[in-house]
Scaffold this active site. Structure first.
Site, PDB file in Angstrom:
ATOM      1  N   ASP A 229       0.852  -1.190   0.000  1.00 37.74           N
ATOM      2  CA  ASP A 229       0.000   0.000   0.000  1.00 37.74           C
ATOM      3  C   ASP A 229       0.891   1.245   0.000  1.00 37.74           C
ATOM      4  OD1 ASP A 229      -1.973   1.899   0.217  1.00 37.74           O
ATOM      5  OD2 ASP A 229      -2.366   1.548   2.339  1.00 37.74           O
TER       6      ASP A 229
ATOM      7  N   ASN B 142      -2.566   3.812  12.803  1.00 36.63           N
ATOM      8  CA  ASN B 142      -3.796   3.047  13.001  1.00 36.63           C
ATOM      9  C   ASN B 142      -3.603   1.547  12.791  1.00 36.63           C
ATOM     10  OD1 ASN B 142      -6.848   2.758  13.035  1.00 36.63           O
ATOM     11  ND2 ASN B 142      -6.386   2.026  10.976  1.00 36.63           N
ATOM     12  N   HIS B 143      -2.618   1.213  11.937  1.00 37.88           N
ATOM     13  CA  HIS B 143      -2.475  -0.191  11.539  1.00 37.88           C
ATOM     14  C   HIS B 143      -1.017  -0.493  11.213  1.00 37.88           C
ATOM     15  CE1 HIS B 143      -3.685   2.424   8.114  1.00 37.88           C
ATOM     16  NE2 HIS B 143      -2.574   1.929   7.601  1.00 37.88           N
TER      17      HIS B 143
ATOM     18  N   GLN C 205      -3.581  -5.061   6.269  1.00 38.87           N
ATOM     19  CA  GLN C 205      -3.232  -3.990   7.213  1.00 38.87           C
ATOM     20  C   GLN C 205      -4.098  -4.089   8.473  1.00 38.87           C
ATOM     21  OE1 GLN C 205      -4.048  -1.008   4.298  1.00 38.87           O
ATOM     22  NE2 GLN C 205      -2.025  -0.114   4.446  1.00 38.87           N
TER      23      GLN C 205
ATOM     24  N   ASP D 114      -5.672  -3.497  12.057  1.00 41.57           N
ATOM     25  CA  ASP D 114      -5.694  -2.318  12.938  1.00 41.57           C
ATOM     26  C   ASP D 114      -5.055  -2.631  14.288  1.00 41.57           C
ATOM     27  OD1 ASP D 114      -7.286  -1.140  10.956  1.00 41.57           O
ATOM     28  OD2 ASP D 114      -8.407  -0.011  12.473  1.00 41.57           O
TER      29      ASP D 114
ATOM     30  N   ARG E 181       2.458  13.671  10.211  1.00 42.80           N
ATOM     31  CA  ARG E 181       1.096  13.597   9.662  1.00 42.80           C
ATOM     32  C   ARG E 181       0.469  12.342  10.241  1.00 42.80           C
ATOM     33  NH1 ARG E 181      -1.142  10.251   5.671  1.00 42.80           N
ATOM     34  NH2 ARG E 181      -2.771  11.096   4.362  1.00 42.80           N
TER      35      ARG E 181
ATOM     36  N   ASP F 200      -1.745   9.744  10.030  1.00 38.58           N
ATOM     37  CA  ASP F 200      -2.517   9.088   8.977  1.00 38.58           C
ATOM     38  C   ASP F 200      -3.793   8.457   9.555  1.00 38.58           C
ATOM     39  OD1 ASP F 200      -2.548   7.789   6.197  1.00 38.58           O
ATOM     40  OD2 ASP F 200      -2.624   6.034   7.492  1.00 38.58           O
TER      41      ASP F 200
ATOM     42  N   TYR G 105      -9.652   6.821  13.052  1.00 39.46           N
ATOM     43  CA  TYR G 105     -10.038   5.410  13.173  1.00 39.46           C
ATOM     44  C   TYR G 105      -9.361   4.629  14.297  1.00 39.46           C
ATOM     45  CZ  TYR G 105     -11.246   6.828   8.420  1.00 39.46           C
ATOM     46  OH  TYR G 105     -11.725   7.509   7.341  1.00 39.46           O
TER      47      TYR G 105
ATOM     48  N   GLU H 254     -12.593   1.822  18.008  1.00 38.44           N
ATOM     49  CA  GLU H 254     -13.929   1.511  17.515  1.00 38.44           C
ATOM     50  C   GLU H 254     -14.810   1.160  18.720  1.00 38.44           C
ATOM     51  OE1 GLU H 254     -10.584  -0.735  16.910  1.00 38.44           O
ATOM     52  OE2 GLU H 254     -11.282   0.550  15.278  1.00 38.44           O
TER      53      GLU H 254
ATOM     54  N   GLU I 154      -4.950  13.750   9.383  1.00 28.19           N
ATOM     55  CA  GLU I 154      -5.583  13.348   8.122  1.00 28.19           C
ATOM     56  C   GLU I 154      -6.937  12.747   8.491  1.00 28.19           C
ATOM     57  OE1 GLU I 154      -5.807  10.374   4.405  1.00 28.19           O
ATOM     58  OE2 GLU I 154      -5.325   9.713   6.410  1.00 28.19           O
TER      59      GLU I 154
HETATM   60  C1  BGC Z   1      -3.266   7.111   3.112  1.00 25.85           C
HETATM   61  C2  BGC Z   1      -3.455   6.105   2.011  1.00 25.85           C
HETATM   62  C3  BGC Z   1      -3.375   4.725   2.599  1.00 25.85           C
HETATM   63  C4  BGC Z   1      -4.342   4.568   3.786  1.00 25.85           C
HETATM   64  C5  BGC Z   1      -4.122   3.305   4.524  1.00 25.85           C
HETATM   65  C6  BGC Z   1      -4.453   6.824   4.012  1.00 25.85           C
HETATM   66  O1  BGC Z   1      -4.963   7.724   4.771  1.00 25.85           O
HETATM   67  O2  BGC Z   1      -3.254   8.425   2.657  1.00 25.85           O
HETATM   68  O3  BGC Z   1      -2.510   6.270   1.001  1.00 25.85           O
HETATM   69  O4  BGC Z   1      -3.702   3.782   1.619  1.00 25.85           O
HETATM   70  O5  BGC Z   1      -4.165   5.623   4.680  1.00 25.85           O
HETATM   71  O6  BGC Z   1      -2.907   3.365   5.190  1.00 25.85           O
END
Ligand code: BGC
Length: 590
Positions: A73, A115-116, A181, A183, A211, A213, A217, A220, A255
């Site tokens: 990813d 997150n993961h 991926q 969590d 950042r 990401d 999330y 939960e 994000e």
């Molecule tokens: C990133 C993606 C990514 C996803 C899972 C997003 O917020 O910008 O590129 O695939 O997180 O990690």
């Protein structure tokens, strides 16, 4: 290619609110420059182009993940948070990059997908094979795949459930994104400690921010939809406290692909702050909508909504990034219209969005590219550029998923666009060779050689923005006009330190845009600006004065804009405006 030496290497400015005035540039390490000829961009390559980025006016780089990863990813699937993927370089090279950026007063924030992890991460391997061991509860395990029914699926193209069965542990694990991926389980104190430890590891290396990401999330619950749960906010508050206490001046950027009020929650409050910055997801698709609908109505609506955020908070505004142009934050009717305009080939679509680059989206229209950037650089918040968009790079929709817009940066018309000396077949992705965007036509070197190129235009606007703190620090008020295609707003900044002659003077700028595909004249009503003089911020030309009733009629050509400095009658009259003096353009040398 090399560039003339920077004029000075002053080191980092101390301004704690630096991010409010900064111009950000997102660059994936893999995509920029390959310094060792293995076909993949690397940290050494990126470091070798800092002069270019400084010349462009970039204040801060955002680096998507370059951690150890199986790259299923784009690196957001991490198998070790404390190691650099060897093909990208080493920790020492990263430290060197940070040092060299700081010498240029340029900062670096890096992605932190907390997150993961990847299924390849040692934590997951241990968790699946030893449920009672130290990593047993590091992930969200369940005997059924029916928990959390309110949680939506994000990658609707590839996943049909947020649960995957693990044949080793014989249980289901929860995953927000791809099934590779899993969590992390933030209910576990050991997970939270491990995350804070990683944050400190990179901040100790001198990184200027993270950042966060997919930040909504983290937790939960059965009742909620798992987006911005109260415990998620509690965790961010604690993280922020740690960062402020131990690393003042570093930032957290959220994000959160959500509606303004929900995103605003990630700033926290004055008393209990969370992130310093958050991306403005709702405004972005409305820029694209306005361009094709030729109406400013949707932008007017979203900009008129007031979302209170703490004084030190800043939005991050962007046109494109490494993901699809997400249409999650628009209603179905508008989404369908945008698919029709911008993704007429099904290959252009991805999840709930469009996987194309900026220039192809705008059909390479110079007028639209300029208009979109003029908005990007004058809306409230700090602008984020995506690498290659400054030269209008194209994409390749025949590549998989979001790789369509992650192709090598186009530096020169030479082999591999000057990105790499490798055998072209060895590149991590092929360079763009389409009819309109072929690298022999679209590249940095040729745009440096043309004074009217998009690259020079964008650089000029960046430097103009930077000469006027109002854009980074001022308020915004939308002004009524009598034309649907026109958008008018005034940015106002009270200034600082003017009594001492130091600091920024107060300033107001009237920004007007036309989305019409024909010239228009329209009248703006702004009683609070009655009698004000208007002068063009770029060239200093005088415009009609706003009349006693606060009305002024402006004429704009097809899809164009003005930034006009406002001088109220009681202010000292000015006949000229500050025009930034740019250092000379670097001369490309091979
Ligand atoms: C990133 C993606 C990514 C996803 C899972 C997003 O917020 O910008 O590129 O695939 O997180 O990690």
């Amino acid at each position: 290619m090399s560039f003339t030496a920077p004029i000075q290497l002053p080191g980092l400015t101390r301004d704690p609110l630096w991010y409010k005035r900064a111009v950000f540039y997102e660059v994936m390490v893999r995509c920029f420059v390959d310094s060792n000829g293995d076909g993949t961009g690397d940290l050494g390559g990126l470091a070798s182009r800092l002069d270019y980025l400084q010349w462009l006016g970039v204040d801060c780089l955002w680096l998507p993940p370059f951690y150890m990863s199986p790259l299923r990813d784009g690196g957001y699937d991490i198998s070790d948070f404390k190691r650099v993927l060897p093909e990208f370089g080493t920790i020492d090279e990263f430290r060197d990059l940070v040092r060299r950026a700081h010498e240029r007063n340029m900062r670096i924030i890096m992605d932190f997908p907390l997150n993961h992890t990847s299924v390849d991460h040692e934590w997951f391997q241990q968790s699946r094979s030893d449920p009672e061991g130290p990593y047993g509860d590091f992930y969200v395990w369940s005997d059924t795949d029916e928990k959390y029914p309110n949680v939506r699926i994000i990658f609707v193209d590839t996943e049909d459930s947020n649960w995957a069965f693990d044949p080793v542990r014989r249980q289901f694990y929860f995953h927000r994104f791809f099934s590779h991926q899993p969590d992390l389980n933030f209910e576990s104190p050991a997970v939270r400690d491990a995350i804070v430890d990683i944050v400190k590891f990179w901040l100790d290396m001198g990184v200027d921010g993270l950042r966060l990401d997919a930040i909504p999330y983290l937790y939960e619950s059965e009742e909620g939809n798992g987006e911005g749960e109260p415990k998620t906010h509690d965790f961010i508050k604690e993280l922020r406290e740690t960062v402020d206490r131990e690393y003042p001046g570093r930032i957290l950027l959220a994000e959160a692909n959500q509606w303004p009020r929900e995103v605003a929650a990630f700033f926290g409050s004055e008393e209990e702050p969370e992130c310093h910055m958050a991306f403005d997801f709702p405004v972005m698709p409305r820029i694209f909508y306005s361009l094709r609908s030729q109406t400013a109505t949707e932008l007017v609506r979203i900009l008129s909504e007031t979302t209170d955020i703490p004084g030190a908070g800043a939005w991050g505004v962007f046109l494109r990034n490494h993901d699809e142009l997400t249409l999650e934050m628009v209603d179905e009717e508008y989404r369908q219209a945008m698919y029709g305009w911008y993704a007429y080939d099904p290959r252009m679509r991805s999840n709930i969005g469009i996987r194309r680059r900026l220039a192809p989206l705008l059909d390479n229209s110079r007028a639209e590219l300029e208009l979109a950037h003029a908005l990007l650089f004058s809306l409230p918040g700090s602008p984020f550029l995506y690498y290659g968009d400054e030269i209008g790079m194209g994409d390749n929709i025949w590549l998989n998923d979001r790789d369509s817009s992650r192709t090598p940066m186009q530096w020169t018309p030479d082999r591999n666009a000057g990105f790499s000396t490798a055998d072209p077949g060895k590149l991590y992705l092929p360079v763009v060779q389409s009819l309109v965007y072929h690298y022999s036509l679209v590249n940095v070197e040729s745009q440096l050689a043309q004074s009217r190129s998009l690259l020079h235009w964008i650089r000029n606007v960046i430097h103009t923005r930077k000469a006027h703190p109002v854009f980074g620090l001022g308020d915004l008020k939308v002004l009524p006009t009598d034309h649907d295609s026109a958008l008018a707003f005034v940015r106002s900044y009270a200034g600082t330190g003017t009594s001492t002659g130091l600091g920024d003077p107060p300033e107001q700028v009237l920004c007007v845009f036309s989305f019409s595909q024909n010239p228009i004249a329209f009248t703006i009503t702004a009683p609070e600006l009655a009698g004000a003089q208007l002068t063009d911020l770029f060239g200093g030309a005088r415009f009609p004065t706003i009349d006693e009733q606060g009305r002024v009629t402006i004429t704009l050509g097809t899809q164009t804009f003005f930034w006009l400095k406002v001088v109220l009658p009681q202010e000292p009259a000015t006949t000229t405006t500050a025009i930034p003096v740019l250092p000379p353009a670097p001369v490309p040398v091979r």
